[in-house]
Design an enzyme around this catalytic site. Sequence first.
Site, PDB file in Angstrom:
ATOM      1  N   GLN A   1       0.585  19.325  25.354  1.00  7.66           N
ATOM      2  CA  GLN A   1       1.214  19.207  26.699  1.00  7.66           C
ATOM      3  C   GLN A   1       2.411  20.082  26.565  1.00  7.66           C
ATOM      4  O   GLN A   1       3.413  20.147  25.531  1.00  7.66           O
ATOM      5  CB  GLN A   1       1.797  17.792  26.826  1.00  7.66           C
ATOM      6  N   SER A   2       2.704  20.894  27.324  1.00  8.56           N
ATOM      7  CA  SER A   2       3.701  21.887  27.470  1.00  8.56           C
ATOM      8  C   SER A   2       4.698  21.604  28.556  1.00  8.56           C
ATOM      9  O   SER A   2       5.717  22.194  28.362  1.00  8.56           O
ATOM     10  CB  SER A   2       3.117  23.461  27.644  1.00  8.56           C
TER      11      SER A   2
ATOM     12  N   ASP B   1      -2.488  26.086  39.410  1.00 12.57           N
ATOM     13  CA  ASP B   1      -2.047  26.358  38.041  1.00 12.57           C
ATOM     14  C   ASP B   1      -1.736  27.667  37.835  1.00 12.57           C
ATOM     15  O   ASP B   1      -2.726  28.596  38.427  1.00 12.57           O
ATOM     16  CB  ASP B   1      -3.031  25.903  36.776  1.00 12.57           C
ATOM     17  N   ILE B   2      -0.649  28.136  37.329  1.00 15.18           N
ATOM     18  CA  ILE B   2      -0.229  29.691  37.265  1.00 15.18           C
ATOM     19  C   ILE B   2      -1.088  30.404  36.349  1.00 15.18           C
ATOM     20  O   ILE B   2      -1.322  31.475  36.470  1.00 15.18           O
ATOM     21  CB  ILE B   2       1.132  29.672  36.989  1.00 15.18           C
TER      22      ILE B   2
ATOM     23  N   HIS C   1       1.309  15.325  34.697  1.00 18.77           N
ATOM     24  CA  HIS C   1       0.498  16.549  35.542  1.00 18.77           C
ATOM     25  C   HIS C   1      -1.135  16.218  35.449  1.00 18.77           C
ATOM     26  O   HIS C   1      -1.262  16.324  34.132  1.00 18.77           O
ATOM     27  CB  HIS C   1       0.807  17.932  35.613  1.00 18.77           C
ATOM     28  N   LEU C   2      -1.834  15.906  36.437  1.00 17.82           N
ATOM     29  CA  LEU C   2      -3.339  15.721  36.280  1.00 17.82           C
ATOM     30  C   LEU C   2      -3.741  16.984  36.455  1.00 17.82           C
ATOM     31  O   LEU C   2      -3.675  17.562  37.573  1.00 17.82           O
ATOM     32  CB  LEU C   2      -3.791  14.664  37.103  1.00 17.82           C
ATOM     33  N   HIS C   3      -4.732  17.835  35.573  1.00 18.89           N
ATOM     34  CA  HIS C   3      -5.421  19.094  35.872  1.00 18.89           C
ATOM     35  C   HIS C   3      -6.810  18.408  36.643  1.00 18.89           C
ATOM     36  O   HIS C   3      -7.466  17.584  36.060  1.00 18.89           O
ATOM     37  CB  HIS C   3      -5.708  19.480  34.501  1.00 18.89           C
TER      38      HIS C   3
HETATM   39  P1  5GP Z   1       0.017  21.136  29.783  1.00 14.40           P
HETATM   40  O1  5GP Z   1      -0.245  22.206  28.761  1.00 14.40           O
HETATM   41  O2  5GP Z   1       1.298  20.754  29.733  1.00 14.40           O
HETATM   42  O3  5GP Z   1      -1.218  20.073  30.111  1.00 14.40           O
HETATM   43  O4  5GP Z   1      -0.164  22.006  31.324  1.00 14.40           O
HETATM   44  C1  5GP Z   1       0.848  22.753  31.926  1.00 14.40           C
HETATM   45  C2  5GP Z   1       0.208  23.777  32.797  1.00 14.40           C
HETATM   46  O5  5GP Z   1       1.215  24.093  33.739  1.00 14.40           O
HETATM   47  C3  5GP Z   1      -0.410  24.926  32.204  1.00 14.40           C
HETATM   48  O6  5GP Z   1      -1.785  24.743  32.628  1.00 14.40           O
HETATM   49  C4  5GP Z   1       0.320  25.923  32.778  1.00 14.40           C
HETATM   50  O7  5GP Z   1      -0.624  27.154  33.253  1.00 14.40           O
HETATM   51  C5  5GP Z   1       0.947  25.477  33.939  1.00 14.40           C
HETATM   52  N1  5GP Z   1       2.244  26.023  34.312  1.00 14.40           N
HETATM   53  C6  5GP Z   1       3.320  26.237  33.431  1.00 14.40           C
HETATM   54  N2  5GP Z   1       4.266  26.907  34.135  1.00 14.40           N
HETATM   55  C7  5GP Z   1       3.989  26.665  35.420  1.00 14.40           C
HETATM   56  C8  5GP Z   1       4.506  27.112  36.799  1.00 14.40           C
HETATM   57  O8  5GP Z   1       5.718  27.652  36.639  1.00 14.40           O
HETATM   58  N3  5GP Z   1       3.821  27.132  37.905  1.00 14.40           N
HETATM   59  C9  5GP Z   1       2.500  26.727  38.056  1.00 14.40           C
HETATM   60  N4  5GP Z   1       1.974  26.491  38.968  1.00 14.40           N
HETATM   61  N5  5GP Z   1       1.799  26.252  36.826  1.00 14.40           N
HETATM   62  C10 5GP Z   1       2.680  26.414  35.585  1.00 14.40           C
END
Ligand code: 5GP
Length: 116
Positions: free
Chosen positions: A96-97, A32-33, A102-104
């Site tokens: 969810q962004s 994760d970034i 995607h599974l963290h």
């Molecule tokens: P969500 O909030 O949708 O569950 O998780 C999305 C995740 O993707 C976030 O933790 C965010 O930091 C990560 N993320 C967003 N853009 C990128 C990217 O360009 N590269 C990587 N490696 N992670 C990303």
Amino acid sequence: MAAGDCLFCGIAAGDVEADVVRDGERTLAFRDINPQAPTHVLVITKEHHPDAAALARAQPDLLAELFRDAGAVADDEGVSDSGYRLVLNTGRDAQQSVPHVHLHVLGGRSLGWPPG
Ligand code: 5GP
Ligand code: ZN
């Protein structure tokens, strides 16, 4: 959403850079970034599915593969014994962004409960 507009489809295709830790036949794992724990890896399907429920309906075997590969990531990261958390944020209230499943995989520190 068209695959061309999806960030994680871009990562799966190799068009967007990522720190890949596991490259499977049908899944990809990368760091994760914006890590929230010493280990914070995202495991995605290479194919576009908007969220876990949609994936479960369309391809339950692939959902199982996602979890299997998350376990392999946890082993590789050395957090299987200490413990780790698997998170699937789905929809607005769960923040969810990225609308590509995607599974963290979070580990390497004691994680609070309940989540915020
Ligand atoms: P969500 O909030 O949708 O569950 O998780 C999305 C995740 O993707 C976030 O933790 C965010 O930091 C990560 N993320 C967003 N853009 C990128 C990217 O360009 N590269 C990587 N490696 N992670 C990303
Ligand atoms: Zn996608």
